[in-house]
Write a protein that holds these residues in place. Sequence first.
Motif, PDB file in Angstrom:
ATOM      1  N   LEU A 112       0.829  -1.204   0.000  1.00  0.00           N
ATOM      2  CA  LEU A 112       0.000   0.000   0.000  1.00  0.00           C
ATOM      3  C   LEU A 112       0.865   1.257   0.000  1.00  0.00           C
ATOM      4  N   ARG A 113       2.006   1.199   0.672  1.00  0.00           N
ATOM      5  CA  ARG A 113       2.905   2.352   0.682  1.00  0.00           C
ATOM      6  C   ARG A 113       3.480   2.602  -0.709  1.00  0.00           C
ATOM      7  N   ALA A 114       3.795   1.510  -1.428  1.00  0.00           N
ATOM      8  CA  ALA A 114       4.441   1.648  -2.726  1.00  0.00           C
ATOM      9  C   ALA A 114       3.469   2.015  -3.835  1.00  0.00           C
ATOM     10  N   ALA A 115       2.174   1.780  -3.632  1.00  0.00           N
ATOM     11  CA  ALA A 115       1.194   1.928  -4.707  1.00  0.00           C
ATOM     12  C   ALA A 115       0.436   3.248  -4.593  1.00  0.00           C
ATOM     13  N   ASP A 116      -0.269   3.555  -5.671  1.00  0.00           N
ATOM     14  CA  ASP A 116      -1.143   4.737  -5.714  1.00  0.00           C
ATOM     15  C   ASP A 116      -2.605   4.351  -5.815  1.00  0.00           C
ATOM     16  N   ALA A 117      -2.900   3.083  -6.049  1.00  0.00           N
ATOM     17  CA  ALA A 117      -4.272   2.596  -6.134  1.00  0.00           C
ATOM     18  C   ALA A 117      -4.250   1.095  -5.924  1.00  0.00           C
ATOM     19  N   ALA A 118      -5.414   0.538  -5.610  1.00  0.00           N
ATOM     20  CA  ALA A 118      -5.498  -0.889  -5.297  1.00  0.00           C
ATOM     21  C   ALA A 118      -6.579  -1.554  -6.123  1.00  0.00           C
ATOM     22  N   LEU A 119      -6.285  -2.773  -6.544  1.00  0.00           N
ATOM     23  CA  LEU A 119      -7.286  -3.660  -7.128  1.00  0.00           C
ATOM     24  C   LEU A 119      -7.642  -4.679  -6.057  1.00  0.00           C
ATOM     25  N   PHE A 120      -8.873  -4.609  -5.595  1.00  0.00           N
ATOM     26  CA  PHE A 120      -9.322  -5.479  -4.521  1.00  0.00           C
ATOM     27  C   PHE A 120      -9.919  -6.730  -5.160  1.00  0.00           C
ATOM     28  N   VAL A 121      -9.167  -7.819  -5.112  1.00  0.00           N
ATOM     29  CA  VAL A 121      -9.570  -9.048  -5.783  1.00  0.00           C
ATOM     30  C   VAL A 121     -10.400  -9.893  -4.819  1.00  0.00           C
ATOM     31  N   VAL A 122     -11.613 -10.249  -5.239  1.00  0.00           N
ATOM     32  CA  VAL A 122     -12.508 -11.020  -4.391  1.00  0.00           C
ATOM     33  C   VAL A 122     -13.126 -12.136  -5.217  1.00  0.00           C
ATOM     34  N   SER A 123     -13.201 -13.307  -4.627  1.00  0.00           N
ATOM     35  CA  SER A 123     -13.816 -14.446  -5.287  1.00  0.00           C
ATOM     36  C   SER A 123     -15.302 -14.461  -5.001  1.00  0.00           C
ATOM     37  N   TRP A 139      -9.938  -4.660   3.381  1.00  0.00           N
ATOM     38  CA  TRP A 139     -10.631  -3.438   2.937  1.00  0.00           C
ATOM     39  C   TRP A 139     -10.357  -2.291   3.903  1.00  0.00           C
ATOM     40  N   ASP A 140     -10.404  -2.596   5.199  1.00  0.00           N
ATOM     41  CA  ASP A 140     -10.131  -1.569   6.207  1.00  0.00           C
ATOM     42  C   ASP A 140      -8.693  -1.068   6.111  1.00  0.00           C
ATOM     43  N   GLU A 141      -7.750  -1.962   5.798  1.00  0.00           N
ATOM     44  CA  GLU A 141      -6.357  -1.544   5.628  1.00  0.00           C
ATOM     45  C   GLU A 141      -6.247  -0.527   4.496  1.00  0.00           C
ATOM     46  N   CYS A 142      -6.941  -0.779   3.396  1.00  0.00           N
ATOM     47  CA  CYS A 142      -6.916   0.160   2.266  1.00  0.00           C
ATOM     48  C   CYS A 142      -7.564   1.483   2.644  1.00  0.00           C
ATOM     49  N   ALA A 143      -8.713   1.402   3.317  1.00  0.00           N
ATOM     50  CA  ALA A 143      -9.422   2.622   3.693  1.00  0.00           C
ATOM     51  C   ALA A 143      -8.607   3.465   4.662  1.00  0.00           C
ATOM     52  N   ALA A 144      -7.834   2.817   5.532  1.00  0.00           N
ATOM     53  CA  ALA A 144      -7.065   3.544   6.546  1.00  0.00           C
ATOM     54  C   ALA A 144      -6.024   4.463   5.934  1.00  0.00           C
ATOM     55  N   VAL A 145      -5.518   4.119   4.746  1.00  0.00           N
ATOM     56  CA  VAL A 145      -4.507   4.962   4.099  1.00  0.00           C
ATOM     57  C   VAL A 145      -5.096   5.750   2.932  1.00  0.00           C
ATOM     58  N   GLY A 146      -6.433   5.765   2.804  1.00  0.00           N
ATOM     59  CA  GLY A 146      -7.081   6.541   1.755  1.00  0.00           C
ATOM     60  C   GLY A 146      -6.746   6.064   0.355  1.00  0.00           C
ATOM     61  N   MET A 147      -6.656   4.767   0.159  1.00  0.00           N
ATOM     62  CA  MET A 147      -6.227   4.205  -1.115  1.00  0.00           C
ATOM     63  C   MET A 147      -7.396   4.091  -2.088  1.00  0.00           C
ATOM     64  N   PRO A 148      -7.335   4.755  -3.260  1.00  0.00           N
ATOM     65  CA  PRO A 148      -8.347   4.520  -4.295  1.00  0.00           C
ATOM     66  C   PRO A 148      -8.337   3.050  -4.686  1.00  0.00           C
ATOM     67  N   ARG A 149      -9.513   2.468  -4.896  1.00  0.00           N
ATOM     68  CA  ARG A 149      -9.535   1.044  -5.191  1.00  0.00           C
ATOM     69  C   ARG A 149     -10.751   0.679  -6.048  1.00  0.00           C
ATOM     70  N   ALA A 150     -10.521  -0.347  -6.849  1.00  0.00           N
ATOM     71  CA  ALA A 150     -11.584  -0.971  -7.621  1.00  0.00           C
ATOM     72  C   ALA A 150     -11.688  -2.422  -7.173  1.00  0.00           C
ATOM     73  N   VAL A 151     -12.831  -3.030  -7.435  1.00  0.00           N
ATOM     74  CA  VAL A 151     -13.082  -4.409  -7.038  1.00  0.00           C
ATOM     75  C   VAL A 151     -13.060  -5.285  -8.286  1.00  0.00           C
ATOM     76  N   VAL A 152     -12.253  -6.345  -8.234  1.00  0.00           N
ATOM     77  CA  VAL A 152     -12.186  -7.315  -9.322  1.00  0.00           C
ATOM     78  C   VAL A 152     -12.794  -8.616  -8.819  1.00  0.00           C
ATOM     79  N   VAL A 153     -13.864  -9.064  -9.459  1.00  0.00           N
ATOM     80  CA  VAL A 153     -14.563 -10.270  -9.034  1.00  0.00           C
ATOM     81  C   VAL A 153     -14.096 -11.442  -9.890  1.00  0.00           C
ATOM     82  N   THR A 154     -13.608 -12.489  -9.239  1.00  0.00           N
ATOM     83  CA  THR A 154     -13.144 -13.691  -9.923  1.00  0.00           C
ATOM     84  C   THR A 154     -14.070 -14.865  -9.608  1.00  0.00           C
ATOM     85  N   HIS A 155     -13.855 -15.970 -10.286  1.00  0.00           N
ATOM     86  CA  HIS A 155     -14.563 -17.222 -10.046  1.00  0.00           C
ATOM     87  C   HIS A 155     -16.075 -17.078 -10.216  1.00  0.00           C
ATOM     88  N   LEU A 156     -16.496 -16.229 -11.144  1.00  0.00           N
ATOM     89  CA  LEU A 156     -17.928 -16.057 -11.371  1.00  0.00           C
ATOM     90  C   LEU A 156     -18.566 -17.318 -11.952  1.00  0.00           C
TER      91      LEU A 156
END
Length: 738
Positions: A112-123, A139-156
């Motif tokens: 999270l420190r090295a990145a500017d955004a997150a892809l939140f991968v969820v099955s 999710w809370d870890e990402c929110a705590a540092v104000g990280m922009p994020r999108a959700v990627v849904v796998t195993h549909l």
Amino acid sequence: MGAADRRDGQPGAAGRAPAAGRPEKVRNVVLVGHSGAGKTTLVEALALTTGAVNRAGRVEDGGSLSDHDEIEQRQQRSVQLSLVPVEWDGIKINVLDTPGYADFVGELRAGLRAADAALFVVSAAQDGEGIGGPTRMVWDECAAVGMPRAVVVTHLESARAGIEETAAQFARELGGDDPDAVLPLYLPVHGPEGPDGHAPVTGLTGLLSQRVHDYSSGERVERDPDPELLPRLTEARNRLIEGIIAESEDETLMDRYLGGGDIDVDTLVADLERAVARGTFHPVVAAAPAADGARQGIGTVELLELVTGGFPTPLERPVPPVTTLDGERTTLSCDPGGPLAAEVVKTSSDPYVGRISLVRVFSGTLRPDETVHVSGHGMEDRGHEDHDVDERVGALTSPFGKHQRPVPSAVAGDLVCVAKLVRAETGDTLSGKDRPLLMEPWRMPDPLLPIAIEAHSKADEDKLSQGLARLVAEDPTMRLEQNQATRQVVLWCLGEAHADVALERLRSRYGVQVDAVPYKVSLRETFGEAATARGRHVKQSGGHGQFAICDIEVEPLPVGSGVEFVDKVVGGAVPRQFIPSVEKGVRAQAARGVVLGFPVVDIRVTLSDGKAHSVDSSDAAFQTAGALALREAAAACRIHLLEPVAEVGVMVPDAYVGPVMSDLSGRRGKVLGTEPAGPGRTLVRADVPEIEIGRYAVDLRSLSHGTGRFSRRYARHEPMPAALATRMRQQEEAERAG
């Protein structure tokens, strides 16, 4: 995203390291999510789509994404942060893959420190019945540092819940007050249901473009949606448009929309990209691995366009707080021509190259073979010394699996591997030697699981110290303790999996075999009643002898009093020059213990009388007499064992408050109270004997299904219950006899 609806990006060339000459041409993206969600599979799919690897998973220079760390291969899971740079549409994308297991949250925070955004991968298959505890934690870890994020849904294809249901769960449980802050950009298109009851995903329908991206042929082909899907598509599209407009800075859009006005797609896409970059809107996309013969996985092109078009550039993210070494605050921006300010976000060892540092450059430009200043990092309590030295930078490289490909430089906003930084550790700042700077470190998790170790053999004992030093240099979430009271070497870890990896690294990387032994808490001894005794040390062996006699009185004191020494000798029975000798002997014996070898505390020792000899008395003789006197006093009275008590704070969802309080009481804990700790969470405070919480980091995770956290702080020593003290004495005596 909308940008993906409008154009296909171009992959980067295989076999070479992606290069970025300007910050706006960089995207730093971290993949986060629970273990098993499919993060590593998604990385491989992105590498295939961008041309970084071929269908065999290899590039022209022989590198392979399957060249994982040997420990990861054995454990069949990710245990460390890894970087895979790819290129798409002229943009370098630094993809950071993080472990999903809670024991490796330190690697997550580094990512999270090295990145500017997150892809939140969820099955969808994994979380189809609700958001699990580990998913919520990340999710809370990402929110705590104000990280922009999108959700990627796998195993549909194997899920009971679709992308809309998964997005709704996220919005309901994690989206806060805005139910439209988490919405899908695409709806998956499913093929015919197979014999196993699963329907494979064959394409995606863009909600803004209303076009189907059909992957069933192995290549992406656009077509119109099937008529029977239009009602569902229209409903989802209208909700997405309303969600985008709600986040728009143009307040007139909502009025136009409600009035029936048409809002063009380009305007919606621009507002969507701004909302994603601000972190106020979390788009949801689907991803599936490439079918046999396909050049790209389903959803990977759309995902790459989301990253390049919707995620913030390093220019849009603030540089962490920076000070001079004197503590003066300074402001930096993501400027390749500015002062150098970079940070080591991960340290690893290669048996052939040596130490490799993964570095995020926040300001300036880092070049090979230049001398930089290493500053940091204020974690001496974990075995990491502060640094304030100059070091010469080795080669700069871009990683690909186990292979490192040289790069000429790294501009502000980019990530790069640096070889042969001997002193720099994770969390340290690299800056210009003429203008040393220090970046504020990110918050490290507290290691709360103690693992006592000892060398397996004499040969291992000789290498243990160096191996442990290298181990903690790589992992700042680990704390090394040399416990003088228990004479144990203790590694404080985040959990059992973290401890297993640490011991395996000691063995495989550093050639040190260690054995885990039972962890001992630091007990104390004290007198249960007053006692008197005489210490008599008289020896004659030719020449000068040894003569010292001292009479003492011992009385117990309140908890926390330590050891007091009082001189009440009258008439010179003990010469003045030898009274400090008696005190020194008493204190030395108190430190060694009088029954089981634990330090004696909370007593007052009064020297009341004694005898000396004009020739044979000496400093050493009276030290010995003082120690003997304390042992004789202990033999004549009851000795109590004191155990350390910790102040414990346990934060859990409200549903687990009752079980946690009951469990703490079962550990002889005294629950002091509870208090709200945010929406749906409660902080339970208690005083608990430390002997009862040695494995609490593991037990709490099981009790709260991965949702609980706790802190501990030494409070005091208290008398141990008589039955437990007797059992402890028997164990100690058995160990000594054995």
